[in-house]
Scaffold this motif. Structure first.
Motif, short mmCIF file in Angstrom:
data_model
loop_
_atom_site.label_atom_id
_atom_site.label_comp_id
_atom_site.label_asym_id
_atom_site.label_seq_id
_atom_site.Cartn_x
_atom_site.Cartn_y
_atom_site.Cartn_z
N ARG A 185 0.83 -1.22 0.00
CA ARG A 185 0.00 0.00 0.00
C ARG A 185 0.86 1.26 0.00
O ARG A 185 0.63 2.21 0.76
N TYR A 200 -9.67 3.81 -4.63
CA TYR A 200 -10.40 3.17 -3.53
C TYR A 200 -11.42 2.17 -4.07
O TYR A 200 -12.20 2.46 -4.98
N ASP A 246 -7.85 0.42 -0.13
CA ASP A 246 -8.57 0.44 1.15
C ASP A 246 -8.16 1.63 2.02
O ASP A 246 -8.34 1.61 3.23
N ASN A 247 -7.62 2.66 1.38
CA ASN A 247 -7.23 3.87 2.08
C ASN A 247 -8.42 4.83 2.11
O ASN A 247 -8.86 5.34 1.07
N GLU A 248 -8.95 5.08 3.31
CA GLU A 248 -10.16 5.89 3.46
C GLU A 248 -9.99 7.30 2.90
O GLU A 248 -10.97 7.95 2.53
N GLU A 249 -8.74 7.77 2.82
CA GLU A 249 -8.51 9.12 2.30
C GLU A 249 -8.92 9.23 0.83
O GLU A 249 -9.17 10.33 0.33
N LYS A 263 -11.58 7.55 -0.45
CA LYS A 263 -12.94 7.06 -0.59
C LYS A 263 -13.76 7.96 -1.50
O LYS A 263 -14.61 7.48 -2.27
N ASP A 264 -13.54 9.26 -1.43
CA ASP A 264 -14.29 10.21 -2.25
C ASP A 264 -13.45 10.77 -3.39
O ASP A 264 -13.81 11.80 -3.99
N TYR A 265 -12.36 10.08 -3.69
CA TYR A 265 -11.46 10.54 -4.75
C TYR A 265 -12.18 10.48 -6.11
O TYR A 265 -12.84 9.50 -6.43
#
Length: 442
Positions: A42, A140, A149-152, A154-156
């Protein structure tokens, strides 16, 4: 001419040559733990950039690579011009993430195609369909992306169509700027990213226009575990020209839905990784790879063996040693591989058969306790010769064979019921010339 007829015409050279070199090389040669490092760990783009800054293969000598491949009997090669990490070994106008922008400052693909062509080898290019560097490829929620699986992320926001335009443009460059390309190796459809998700019809139409004779694998439509529509009576435009299993040799070859043989190529690593690793162990022996090559040809397929250059641009010494050992065997036994395919005989217990026209090649892997049985009528045989030294191999009828009238028995010397001496412990090859013309089965 239909899709299948066009395919058969394109793959004629491919299925004749049988043996190729796969070359996995990129920034991942620097950390030296395999080409999936960024995904498994990752790793962010910013952290991975340190490998881009360090890349400088000062010992890159593609002419040496080509000589090694040619010496080992390989007739073509496939280089990873862009792997999943997105780094380009070629001078693409559509990205800055390329070899010409590193300390290296060279178009490594240009040098590769020139060197391999100089040695009379056909050239192939590998191009990853997915790309962990491009901002408009899935992040994501993707199956493989390092940020999956990086929450940062998620809205990319990304635009897959912008990525597809980029990918198509790069493929156009590769099909335009490097002369005739003999083979194009896509990797890898997965999940719902298959077929038209890559705008595959548009892509293949463009490629066929630019390189009409180029052989293309089936991975725009599927991954290494599937055939796709190439095996059906109605293949798609992007079904490809051959099936591409990896790290496995099909138990019975690969057939279409009507039971007819399909073109295929098995690829394998020389150790346990596609990309360079520092571990000098776990290398397959020349004996293993020669026998697997024979197995592929006996089943109507090709064999693509991988080498993994290091960060200096050198093929590891362990790989060189194996290739030189293969060379020693191939120099005597090339006729039993090139131009050969599946024989019209059942597999024998002592090895394999390959066939070319009216010549059947018996590949003996083990010593017998007496004369060797051939499931061929004696009346069909014109002569039998050892490829090792072109010596005559005798047809014998010792009293111990009377119970087996359907077999022809052979030996080198008297006594006729004695042990058949293997001239090469890896694979002793006998050329069995039949009376008249007989064609191989596939």
């Amino acid at each position: 001419m239909g899709i299948r007829e066009e395919r058969d015409k394109r793959v004629k050279w491919f299925m004749n040559d049988r043996f190729g070199m796969f070359i996995h090389w990129g920034l991942y040669s620097i950390p030296a733990v395999g080409e999936w490092k960024r995904s498994y760990e990752r790793i962010s783009l910013e952290e991975y950039d340190k490998y881009f800054d360090a890349f400088n293969p000062v010992d890159y000598d593609p002419e040496k690579w080509a000589r090694l491949a040619k010496g080992a009997g390989m007739k073509y090669a496939v280089l990873t011009v862009k792997h999943h990490e997105g780094f380009c070994l070629f001078d693409s106008q559509y990205t800055d993430f390329k070899a010409t922008n590193t300390k290296c400052g060279r178009d490594l693909v240009r040098e590769y195609v020139d060197a391999f062509r100089k040695e009379g080898l056909k050239v192939g290019l590998y191009y990853s369909l997915f790309d962990w560097h491009h901002p408009d490829y899935h992040h994501y929620g993707d199956l493989y992306h390092p940020m999956r699986d990086n929450e940062e992320f998620k809205d990319y926001k990304y635009d897959i169509n912008r990525y597809l335009e980029y990918m198509h443009n790069q493929v156009r460059e590769l099909c335009t700027n490097y002369g005739k390309i003999d083979l194009f190796w896509f990797d890898n459809s997965y999940g719902d990213m298959v077929g038209e998700k890559w705008k595959a019809t548009e892509l293949i139409t463009m490629m066929r226009k630019l390189q009409p004779e180029m052989v293309i694998n089936n991975r725009l439509e599927c991954n290494a575990s599937a055939k796709g529509s190439i095996g059906t009576s109605n293949p798609t435009v992007y079904a490809g020209d051959f099936v591409a299993p990896e790290q496995i040799i099909p138990p019975q070859g690969i057939l279409d839905d009507e039971g007819m043989p399909l073109p295929w190529e098995a690829s394998c690593t020389m150790n346990n990784n596609w990309g360079y690793v520092t571990n000098p162990n776990n290398y397959k022996t020349a004996k293993c790879l020669i026998r697997k090559l024979v197995e592929c040809v006996s089943k109507g397929g090709n064999f693509l063996v991988n080498v993994s250059p290091d960060a200096r641009g050198r093929i590891p010494s362990q790989s060189e040693k194996v290739l030189l050992e293969i060379k020693e065997w191939f120099e005597e036994n090339e006729d039993s591989i090139v131009g050969c395919g599946k024989a019209a005989l059942e597999k024998p217990e002592w090895g394999y058969y390959t066939q070319k026209g009216n010549k059947i090649y018996a590949h003996l892997f083990e010593q017998n306790i007496g004369p060797i049985p051939l499931k061929i009528e004696t009346s069909r045989i014109k002569r039998i010769t050892s490829l090792h030294d072109m010596s005559e191999v005798m047809i014998v009828t010792p009293w111990v064979t009377e119970l087996f009238p359907d077999y022809t028995f052979i030996n080198f010397q008297e006594p006729p019921q004695g042990t058949f001496p293997l001239q090469n412990e890896i694979d002793t090859v006998l050329e069995i010339e039949l009376n008249g013309e007989e064609e191989r089965q596939g």
